[in-house]
Design a protein around this motif. Sequence first.
Motif, PDB file in Angstrom:
ATOM      1  N   UNK A  92       0.831  -1.207   0.000  1.00 34.81           N
ATOM      2  CA  UNK A  92       0.000   0.000   0.000  1.00 34.81           C
ATOM      3  C   UNK A  92       0.864   1.254   0.000  1.00 34.81           C
ATOM      4  N   UNK A  93       1.950   1.224   0.757  1.00 33.18           N
ATOM      5  CA  UNK A  93       2.843   2.384   0.815  1.00 33.18           C
ATOM      6  C   UNK A  93       3.521   2.614  -0.535  1.00 33.18           C
ATOM      7  N   UNK A  94       3.878   1.518  -1.210  1.00 35.08           N
ATOM      8  CA  UNK A  94       4.504   1.648  -2.528  1.00 35.08           C
ATOM      9  C   UNK A  94       3.527   2.260  -3.518  1.00 35.08           C
ATOM     10  N   UNK A  95       2.286   1.793  -3.500  1.00 32.07           N
ATOM     11  CA  UNK A  95       1.270   2.339  -4.400  1.00 32.07           C
ATOM     12  C   UNK A  95       1.036   3.819  -4.142  1.00 32.07           C
ATOM     13  N   UNK A  96       0.951   4.176  -2.857  1.00 31.12           N
ATOM     14  CA  UNK A  96       0.691   5.568  -2.505  1.00 31.12           C
ATOM     15  C   UNK A  96       1.862   6.464  -2.877  1.00 31.12           C
ATOM     16  N   UNK A  97       3.080   5.967  -2.660  1.00 28.83           N
ATOM     17  CA  UNK A  97       4.268   6.782  -2.925  1.00 28.83           C
ATOM     18  C   UNK A  97       4.414   7.121  -4.403  1.00 28.83           C
ATOM     19  N   UNK A  98       4.007   6.190  -5.266  1.00 24.79           N
ATOM     20  CA  UNK A  98       4.201   6.387  -6.706  1.00 24.79           C
ATOM     21  C   UNK A  98       2.906   6.671  -7.459  1.00 24.79           C
ATOM     22  N   UNK A  99       1.786   6.669  -6.763  1.00 25.70           N
ATOM     23  CA  UNK A  99       0.518   6.912  -7.444  1.00 25.70           C
ATOM     24  C   UNK A  99       0.200   5.851  -8.484  1.00 25.70           C
ATOM     25  N   UNK A 100       0.437   4.584  -8.154  1.00 24.86           N
ATOM     26  CA  UNK A 100       0.243   3.493  -9.119  1.00 24.86           C
ATOM     27  C   UNK A 100      -1.226   3.326  -9.470  1.00 24.86           C
ATOM     28  N   UNK A 101      -1.497   3.057 -10.730  1.00 25.52           N
ATOM     29  CA  UNK A 101      -2.874   2.859 -11.197  1.00 25.52           C
ATOM     30  C   UNK A 101      -3.131   1.432 -11.669  1.00 25.52           C
ATOM     31  N   UNK A 102      -2.092   0.600 -11.659  1.00 30.49           N
ATOM     32  CA  UNK A 102      -2.225  -0.791 -12.090  1.00 30.49           C
ATOM     33  C   UNK A 102      -1.811  -1.719 -10.958  1.00 30.49           C
ATOM     34  N   UNK A 103      -2.340  -2.948 -10.927  1.00 34.89           N
ATOM     35  CA  UNK A 103      -1.930  -3.897  -9.886  1.00 34.89           C
ATOM     36  C   UNK A 103      -0.472  -4.308 -10.068  1.00 34.89           C
ATOM     37  N   UNK A 104       0.137  -4.792  -9.001  1.00 30.67           N
ATOM     38  CA  UNK A 104       1.507  -5.281  -9.094  1.00 30.67           C
ATOM     39  C   UNK A 104       1.571  -6.495 -10.017  1.00 30.67           C
ATOM     40  N   UNK A 105       2.726  -6.706 -10.615  1.00 26.45           N
ATOM     41  CA  UNK A 105       2.907  -7.826 -11.534  1.00 26.45           C
ATOM     42  C   UNK A 105       3.035  -9.156 -10.800  1.00 26.45           C
ATOM     43  N   UNK A 106       3.293  -9.109  -9.491  1.00 23.97           N
ATOM     44  CA  UNK A 106       3.436 -10.318  -8.693  1.00 23.97           C
ATOM     45  C   UNK A 106       3.124  -9.989  -7.240  1.00 23.97           C
ATOM     46  N   UNK A 107       2.707 -11.001  -6.470  1.00 28.62           N
ATOM     47  CA  UNK A 107       2.477 -10.809  -5.047  1.00 28.62           C
ATOM     48  C   UNK A 107       3.783 -10.811  -4.261  1.00 28.62           C
ATOM     49  N   UNK A 108       4.801 -11.473  -4.805  1.00 29.24           N
ATOM     50  CA  UNK A 108       6.092 -11.562  -4.139  1.00 29.24           C
ATOM     51  C   UNK A 108       6.966 -10.382  -4.573  1.00 29.24           C
ATOM     52  N   UNK A 109       6.696  -9.220  -4.018  1.00 27.04           N
ATOM     53  CA  UNK A 109       7.398  -8.014  -4.432  1.00 27.04           C
ATOM     54  C   UNK A 109       8.878  -8.086  -4.071  1.00 27.04           C
ATOM     55  N   UNK A 110       9.186  -8.479  -2.847  1.00 24.95           N
ATOM     56  CA  UNK A 110      10.583  -8.540  -2.412  1.00 24.95           C
ATOM     57  C   UNK A 110      11.363  -9.562  -3.228  1.00 24.95           C
ATOM     58  N   UNK A 111      10.771 -10.730  -3.461  1.00 22.11           N
ATOM     59  CA  UNK A 111      11.456 -11.762  -4.238  1.00 22.11           C
ATOM     60  C   UNK A 111      11.691 -11.338  -5.668  1.00 22.11           C
ATOM     61  N   UNK A 112      10.706 -10.686  -6.268  1.00 19.76           N
ATOM     62  CA  UNK A 112      10.851 -10.225  -7.654  1.00 19.76           C
ATOM     63  C   UNK A 112      11.927  -9.151  -7.758  1.00 19.76           C
ATOM     64  N   UNK A 113      11.933  -8.240  -6.787  1.00 19.15           N
ATOM     65  CA  UNK A 113      12.921  -7.172  -6.812  1.00 19.15           C
ATOM     66  C   UNK A 113      14.341  -7.710  -6.691  1.00 19.15           C
ATOM     67  N   UNK A 114      14.498  -8.776  -5.919  1.00 23.09           N
ATOM     68  CA  UNK A 114      15.826  -9.325  -5.672  1.00 23.09           C
ATOM     69  C   UNK A 114      16.294 -10.302  -6.747  1.00 23.09           C
TER      70      UNK A 114
END
Length: 349
Positions: free
Chosen positions: A266-288
């Motif tokens: 939620x904080x990531x969405x708010x910080x960037x004003x995202x309008x689309x869902x994330x590409x994956x539920x595993x955000x930390x794993x995808x980033x790494x």
Amino acid sequence: MSVDKQKIISQFTKYLAEYVAIPSVSAQKKGIPETVAFLKELITSLGGQAEVFSDWSNPVIHGEFTPARVTAATPTILFYNHYDVQPPEPLELWNSEPFTLTEKDGLLVGRGTADCKGDLIARLCALTLYHEEHGDWPCRVKFLLEGEEEIASQHLENYLEKYADTFNADVVVWESGSKNAQEQLQITGGNKGICCIDLVATTAAEDIHSSTAAYIEGAGVRLVQALSTLRAVGTNELLIDGLAAKIVPPTDREKQLVAAESVDPAAIKAAHGLTRPFLTKDIAGAAAFSPTLNIAGLTGGYEGEGSKRCCTTPLGLSWIFDWYRIWTRKKLLSWSASIWPVTVSVILR
């Protein structure tokens, strides 16, 4: 030893203002000589040694602070930073002048303050504070400052190969640090590589009236078709043949560390004003661990006011992969030629 820390911090804030004021935009070939001269003088004035290597553009700066007594057991820390920055455009989105350091709500704002001119100045400030308090440097401290990070570090490998002994160290600390949404300091154990590529679609030697699109394929359509082959819709799965087999899987320990990371979607969405869902539920794993593909820009055809109805050629874009070390350039060009014959050319940058 009594040290006026606030006085030193204030002085380094002035250094940061001078540093930010130099528009060292590598993509636009601006401000590079001026920035190199500024950094060499700054390091020298603080009691360090500085030398500039100009074998390739842009120069790499070697800075070094050596304690009075050095033994075989004296450790060496190498800090990496880059002095080039991204272009400031679009200028209309700025609330202050990009190259003027501005304080707002307790934060210092300006192009490069976070990536990564501010990081270098903070490190030099901390080093100076230590020296003022203890009378010497904590160990041998080296700096590697490059000027092409924002254009994919095109010659960093060449510099490292030639000056390997100069930059030899026991540990390397990368360009910056960060905090998560809970204000916890983060330690990053590694980084992904990057490869910048231009794709240019060409389907005719000149602009043709749009009515011919009934029987002539325009460059724009061809390029969109090419892009659609790269990634599955709505996911982070890349559809590039042979890529998955080249990716080194994370160890159990690496997965354990990443799984413990605190991520606030939620904080990531708010910080960037995202309008689309994330590409994956595993955000930390995808980033790494996941390879990425990003389209950095699209251009082509008539871009002025109104419309110009034609099948325009050429049309191009810049895209970015993080698997530069997974494939060789020869392999990449061979793959692209097999799926986009003739009409789409690939230019590695």
